[in-house]
Design an enzyme around this catalytic site. Structure first.
Site, PDB file in Angstrom:
ATOM      1  N   GLU A  54      57.029  25.837  33.115  1.00 55.46           N
ATOM      2  CA  GLU A  54      56.770  27.198  33.516  1.00 55.46           C
ATOM      3  C   GLU A  54      55.262  27.361  32.968  1.00 55.46           C
ATOM      4  O   GLU A  54      54.586  26.761  32.306  1.00 55.46           O
ATOM      5  CB  GLU A  54      57.653  28.335  33.015  1.00 55.46           C
ATOM      6  CG  GLU A  54      57.571  28.333  31.214  1.00 55.46           C
ATOM      7  CD  GLU A  54      58.770  29.274  30.731  1.00 55.46           C
ATOM      8  OE1 GLU A  54      59.653  29.429  31.356  1.00 55.46           O
ATOM      9  OE2 GLU A  54      58.472  29.536  29.509  1.00 55.46           O
ATOM     10  N   HIS A 111      59.298  34.775  28.996  1.00 51.08           N
ATOM     11  CA  HIS A 111      59.061  34.083  27.405  1.00 51.08           C
ATOM     12  C   HIS A 111      57.724  34.619  26.855  1.00 51.08           C
ATOM     13  O   HIS A 111      56.835  34.795  27.535  1.00 51.08           O
ATOM     14  CB  HIS A 111      59.105  32.449  27.571  1.00 51.08           C
ATOM     15  CG  HIS A 111      60.448  31.981  27.968  1.00 51.08           C
ATOM     16  ND1 HIS A 111      60.486  30.663  28.460  1.00 51.08           N
ATOM     17  CD2 HIS A 111      61.787  32.670  27.722  1.00 51.08           C
ATOM     18  CE1 HIS A 111      62.110  30.734  28.929  1.00 51.08           C
ATOM     19  NE2 HIS A 111      62.470  31.845  28.264  1.00 51.08           N
TER      20      HIS A 111
END
Length: 300
Positions: A216, A255
């Site tokens: 990511e 996150h």
């Protein structure tokens, strides 16, 4: 074979008397992981799901000398102290589960772990599993899913996203393959073990024939791994998907570590770095199982 954990893994749970830890102890017990002890300061002498609890890691290690792995379930502010205690007790593999551990604390944990040659997984990790051998942490979520989605095979699974570790394993199994070891690397900005370090371990594992990876945006983990691959550190095939192609700069993508900052850490940049060193990068996450199977069935 597998990496980091196997049928000889013996686990201690730090923060064992907490609600979250008790839930995960039951998961690990159901899977067959060897749980030797728990540690909670001031709670020594108690039992947590039939696991004996000690006040300190040194006490637990003294009573159970085979302990080699720790799963830490404590508040983020206590994570550094717990990790240091595990390292001082000679624990070689540590899963650090709390999310948003203070960054300075985590940097100190990383530096301290290097002195011991230990592997710290996380923070903000769901743990890892070597199917049929051991499960550490909360990976799979429940015993049924842990058994259903993870099965023995030749694919090393790595993911920055906890939930997508299981999703990735599902796609691999859907393609008729299994996993050697599957690891949720952790989604915070600073993690104890980097992608390139996992690749080095999978390189040395004869059972692992290919690595499937979910990445990511944010940080330079993929870029560093691409440099490692380009230098010949990892020679096995690798298939990857990188999420966040439409994420806006300076907006956190779920996150703590998933944020494009000053133009660094974009999904497209990571994709290109990986492609340049021969990694097969898929455009759609759901295609990763099929791509992995095709690589393994290609004629030599």
């Amino acid at each position: 074979m597998s990496i980091l954990i196997d049928e000889n893994t013996e686990v201690v749970v730090q923060g064992a008397t907490g609600r979250e830890a008790r839930l995960r102890i039951r998961l690990m017990q159901s899977y067959g992981t060897r749980l030797a002890a728990g540690v909670t300061p001031g709670k020594g002498g108690q039992m947590a799901e039939a696991v004996p609890v000690y006040n300190t890691m040194l006490e637990a290690k003294d009573r159970h000398p085979g302990i080699n792995t720790s799963a830490i379930f404590v508040p983020a502010q206590a994570a550094k102290a717990a990790a240091f205690e595990a390292l001082d007790a000679g624990i070689g593999v540590i899963t650090l589960h709390p999310e948003r551990v203070p960054q300075q604390d985590m940097l100190e944990v990383i530096a301290y772990a290097r002195r011991f040659g230990a592997h710290v997984i996380g923070p903000n990790t769901i743990g890892l599993i070597s199917p049929g051998k051991a499960l550490v942490g909360m990976i799979g979520g429940n015993p049924r899913s842990a058994t259903e989605f993870f099965c023995e095979g030749p694919v090393g699974v790595l993911s920055r996203s906890g939930g997508n570790t299981t999703t990735l394993a599902f796609y691999i199994k859907q393609a008729g393959l299994g996993q050697s070891t599957a690891i949720g690397m952790g989604g915070d900005a600073f993690v104890g073990t980097m992608l390139r370090e996992y690749l080095e371990l999978f390189e040395q594992d004869p059972e692992t024939r290919v690595v499937a990876y979910f990445g990511e945006i944010g940080t330079t983990i993929e870029e560093d791994a691409a440099e490692f691959i380009g230098d010949g550190g990892f020679t096995k095939p690798m298939v990857a998907y990188v999420a966040g192609r439409y994420a806006r700069p300076d907006v956190r993508f779920g996150h703590a570590g998933a944020m494009i900052s000053r133009g660094v850490g974009t999904a497209e940049g990571k994709r290109q770095c990986l492609k340049q060193v021969g990694v097969h990068v898929v455009d759609h996450f759901g295609d990763i199982g099929k791509a992995t199977r095709e690589i393994l069935t290609e004629p030599a």
